[in-house]
Design a protein around this motif. Structure first.
Motif, short mmCIF file in Angstrom:
data_model
loop_
_atom_site.label_atom_id
_atom_site.label_comp_id
_atom_site.label_asym_id
_atom_site.label_seq_id
_atom_site.Cartn_x
_atom_site.Cartn_y
_atom_site.Cartn_z
N VAL A 28 -59.39 42.93 -4.60
CA VAL A 28 -59.65 44.26 -4.05
C VAL A 28 -58.65 44.50 -2.93
O VAL A 28 -58.48 43.65 -2.07
N SER A 29 -57.98 45.63 -2.96
CA SER A 29 -57.06 46.00 -1.88
C SER A 29 -57.33 47.42 -1.45
O SER A 29 -57.74 48.25 -2.25
N LEU A 30 -57.08 47.70 -0.16
CA LEU A 30 -57.41 48.99 0.43
C LEU A 30 -56.22 49.51 1.22
O LEU A 30 -55.59 48.75 1.98
N SER A 31 -55.94 50.78 1.07
CA SER A 31 -54.93 51.47 1.87
C SER A 31 -55.59 52.68 2.51
O SER A 31 -56.22 53.48 1.82
N VAL A 32 -55.47 52.81 3.83
CA VAL A 32 -56.05 53.93 4.56
C VAL A 32 -54.93 54.63 5.33
O VAL A 32 -54.22 53.98 6.12
N GLY A 33 -54.77 55.92 5.09
CA GLY A 33 -53.70 56.66 5.75
C GLY A 33 -52.33 56.14 5.38
O GLY A 33 -51.40 56.22 6.20
N GLY A 34 -52.19 55.58 4.21
CA GLY A 34 -50.91 55.06 3.76
C GLY A 34 -50.59 53.67 4.25
O GLY A 34 -49.51 53.14 3.95
N LYS A 35 -51.51 53.02 4.97
CA LYS A 35 -51.26 51.69 5.50
C LYS A 35 -52.32 50.72 4.97
O LYS A 35 -53.47 51.09 4.82
N PRO A 36 -51.89 49.47 4.73
CA PRO A 36 -52.87 48.48 4.28
C PRO A 36 -53.99 48.30 5.30
O PRO A 36 -53.76 48.37 6.51
N ALA A 37 -55.19 48.09 4.78
CA ALA A 37 -56.36 47.89 5.63
C ALA A 37 -57.18 46.75 5.07
O ALA A 37 -57.12 46.46 3.86
#
Length: 809
Positions: A28-37
């Protein structure tokens, strides 16, 4: 698989909620506002929550999940050839409604969640991959190919359709939309024929709804072992190959109604979708009613009346068996709601609204409803507001009584002319309490005198209401609700002369149908029998003629033999010939035996041939066996004739036939035949105590078969045997059963095991199950790798069954 969801957080601390069942997440990977989170997941049962770390209101995000699933319990089905179906090709299909998608795809699996999607599927070279929306091409080399599709408009994920296999397209004409039917080569000729009027249906629905079909393409996809008749996946409806039929079955039925039903869903259920399953009728009631409006357009008012009469019976039957409001949020599983309330009662509610408001106003209200809620979710109140805005009338009371409260009106109508007055007395007789108040029924009464028909109105808003008209001479006929505008269980009593006139001369087919029904208690009167024979011979509506034949089955046989025999020989409609055959069988008349035998062998209609077989059996059981043995070799679509013959042989309970019936339940025969033979084997064991234990053990072994429909029939057979020893195997089967409806069937059967039923009652239950199996071939109602395996109990059961059969001899 890999899936990425992109969206915008609506508030700080937002959480993306998905559903996943039996799926193994590997990354699972997450990007918030274009940045990794940082990504974390919390799972509670089916619910998978992914907090959007650091997101503020309006912040874009992307979540990517990689997952695997070994064998989905449902949702994604792999079909392969097996001993029963050696000629079918490998293929896969998906089914999302109601909660199927979560079994193979971590997804926002809720009807109120809408999204667009871009899909990529890798499949073997030579396969065709099909899905919703716009095809974006095929790429790849070697043994596999990647196919891409895009759905640019937002829809719920349960309408996502993915299929792959050696499908071939048949093109259907339309001036604007590309319409195709996809099937493997076994069915291409038939699907090209049965789908040819889809474009005309589309044009009609655009006209009625005032709303253009919103996509450049539409298709049908035919698959094996489908769990329903059809499913309205956006732009690509899935249909069962059981609906393909044959040239012979065209005499009995057309699947145009099924095609129209699923196409109507593209507006009702897809373009607008019920917000929760509580409002399912907004999907299914509309699709059912517009299917019948297609019948009205294509086949005329008599066939429309026939279908609405069938819907009335189904709606009233649902009210008797499972009383509930049409709109309800009280259910254990949404599958419970796919019933006679959501479908036929919902259709009748729409019909009453269209008749009450006028066709033009109703159609304009529907156009307003679709325009206001396009690509969004709806509730029943949204429909009410649209119709009220267009009509200028309050519909609050109508919607409250017909949709949010249980019950259906049952009205006794007494019609009598005496001493210069016509008396019409109406009484609501259904149960009334705080949850089920009386209905407000604007009843029309048609009175024919001197060649003229006058319509009078009576408001039945209390328990009773009457209409008294001075009339020096007796009217020719009288009928309540003469134009079929009310969903009512009518019980009509009155002068036979008034009812005879209505049966012969009422303008509307439904009025004549109900008059024929009302006359069934008057068969001791010669004029009544004479008029019913005239109806059987001359009425232009086939279901009215068929009902006259059914009623005449209770008349003195010498008075009606010739008329029924003529109908069996000459009526152009199979539904009438079938009813005539059944009536002749009811008479137990040896004089009709040669004609019935000929019909069983030669009639063009499989349903008439099956009815004639049953009639021959009813007339002379002893002499029917050679014909039944012959019929076990007659080819028919879905093995209907063979199944009927096996069931009748089971009722004879001749030990010579046990092996024949038993063998038909084993692998190597088509599943459709095996399912029917399973019911026949139980019917045999219901008659012969000596084989019951062996049959029970054999049937319990069949609970492992992968085919859902087959398992359902096995459970029905065990229920008819009613042996308490089956409770354990059924309980074990219940623990692994993913389909809610079948699980509920198992619970009901287990509850009834051990109840003492006569053999005749057990046989009746099995015959009803066989009839349901025949009917469900194309039913749109109710929404696996199939493969049979040898079961340990089979060989021993066979041995014990043979020993028991010898003892029975």
């Amino acid at each position: 698989g890999v899936v990425t969801y992109r969206g915008v957080a609506r508030a700080p601390g937002a959480v993306l909620t998905l559903y996943a069942r039996d799926l193994a997440l590997s990354a699972v990977s997450l990007s918030v506002g274009g940045k990794p989170a940082p990504a974390s997941t919390r799972q509670d049962g089916d619910v998978l929550r992914l907090p959007l770390a650091g997101a503020k209101a309006g912040t874009p995000f992307a979540v990517t999940l990689r997952w695997s699933v070994t064998r989905p319990a449902m949702g994604l089905t792999f079909i392969a050839k097996d001993a029963d179906e050696p000629d079918r090709p490998d293929h896969i299909w998906t089914q999302g409604e109601t909660h199927g998608a979560r079994h193979w795809l971590p997804s926002p699996d809720d009807p109120d969640e809408r999204l667009t999607w871009d899909l990529r599927v890798t499949a073997p070279k030579g396969w065709t991959v099909l899905s919703n929306g716009e095809p974006l091409g095929v790429t790849g080399r070697g043994r596999t190919r990647e196919t891409r599709y895009r759905m640019p408009s937002p829809y719920p994920v349960y309408l996502l359709n993915v299929a792959a296999g050696p499908y071939v397209a048949s093109r259907h004409p339309h001036k604007r939309v590309r319409i195709e039917s996809w099937a493997d080569k076994r069915h291409t000729r038939r699907v090209a024929k049965i789908g040819r009027r889809t474009g005309q249906m589309l044009d009609l629905f655009e006209k009625l709804t005032g709303t253009r079909y919103p996509h450049p393409r539409y298709g049908h996809l035919y698959v094996d072992e489908f769990v329903a008749g059809g499913m309205e996946n956006i732009t690509l409806t899935t249909l069962t190959t059981r609906a393909v039929g044959s040239d012979a079955t065209d005499h009995d039925r057309t699947i145009e109604g099924l095609l129209a039903h699923e196409l109507a869903h593209q507006w009702f259920g897809d373009l607008v979708t019920c917000r929760t399953w509580a409002d399912l009728w907004l999907n299914e009631g509309f699709a059912t009613y517009y299917q019948k409006l297609w019948t009205l357009h294509a086949l005329g008012p008599d066939r429309f009346a026939e279908q609405m009469a069938g819907a009335r019976r189904a709606a009233l039957g649902a009210d008797r068996s499972t009383p509930r409001p049409v709109v309800t949020d009280r259910y254990r599983h949404p599958s419970e709601l796919f019933d006679g309330h959501a479908y036929p009662k919902g259709a009748w509610v729409l019909h009453m609204l269209r008749e009450r408001l006028g066709h033009a106003v109703f159609d304009a209200g529907i156009a307003r409803y679709l325009k206001a809620h396009r690509h969004t979710s709806v509730e029943t109140v949204d429909l009410r507001k649209a119709l009220e805005a267009e009509s200028g009338r309050s519909l609050r009371g109508f919607f409250q009584r017909w949709l949010r409260q249980p019950g259906a009106p049952r009205v006794t109508a007494k019609l009598q002319w005496r001493k210069g007055q016509l008396h019409v007395h109406l009484q609501q007789t259904q149960g009334v309490d705080g949850q089920r108040p009386l209905f407000r029924l604007p009843v029309e009464v048609a009175v024919a005198t001197g060649g003229r028909v006058q319509v009078h109105k009576v408001l039945l808003d209390s328990a009773r209401a009457s209409l008294d008209l001075p009339m020096p001479q007796a009217p020719s006929w009288v009928m309540v609700d003469p134009d079929m505008r009310l969903l009512v269980a009518w019980k009509i009593k009155g002068s036979p002369d008034l009812l005879r006139g209505a049966a012969r001369h009422a303008a509307h087919a439904d009025a004549r149908y109900r008059a024929v029904e009302a006359l069934k208690g008057q068969l001791h009167r010669r004029p009544v029998v004479r008029d019913l024979l005239d109806v059987l011979r001359r009425d232009k509506a086939r279901h009215v003629r068929a009902h006259a034949a059914k009623v005449l089955g209770a008349a003195a046989r010498d008075a009606v033999r010739a008329g029924l025999q003529r109908a069996l020989r000459k009526d152009p409609e199979s539904v009438v010939r079938r009813a005539a055959a059944a009536a002749l069988g009811q008479h137990r008349d040896m004089a009709s035996l040669p004609l019935l035998t000929r019909a069983a062998r030669k009639d063009a209609s499989p349903s008439v041939r099956a009815a004639a077989l049953r009639a021959v059996f009813a007339v002379d059981r002893r002499r029917s066996r050679p014909l039944l043995l012959e019929a076990t070799g007659w080819p028919s679509f879905g093995h209907r004739l063979q199944g009927t013959a096996l069931m009748l042989l089971a009722r004879l309970a001749d030990p010579r036939d046990l092996d024949r019936i038993w063998d038909a339940t084993r692998p190597g025969h088509r599943k459709a035949l095996r399912a029917q033979a399973t019911l026949a084997l139980a019917a045999y064991a219901s008659r012969i105590e000596a084989v019951r234990e062996a049959v029970r053990e054999h049937l319990e072994g069949l609970l492992h078969v992968r085919s859902v429909r087959f398992r359902h029939q096995v459970v029905s057979a065990l229920g008819a045997l009613s042996e308490p020893a089956s409770r354990g195997p059924l309980r074990q089967a219940l623990t692994r059963e993913p389909y809610f409806r079948l699980a509920g069937h198992m619970r009901r059967v287990m509850k009834g095991l051990g109840k003492k039923l006569s053999a005749d009652k057990r046989i009746k239950k099995l015959e009803e199950a066989l009839e349901r199996l025949e009917r469900q071939g194309t039913s749109p109602h109710h929404k696996g790798k199939p493969g049979d395996r040898a079961h340990g109990k089979d060989s021993s059961a066979k041995r014990r069954g043979g020993d028991a059969a010898r003892r029975a001899k």
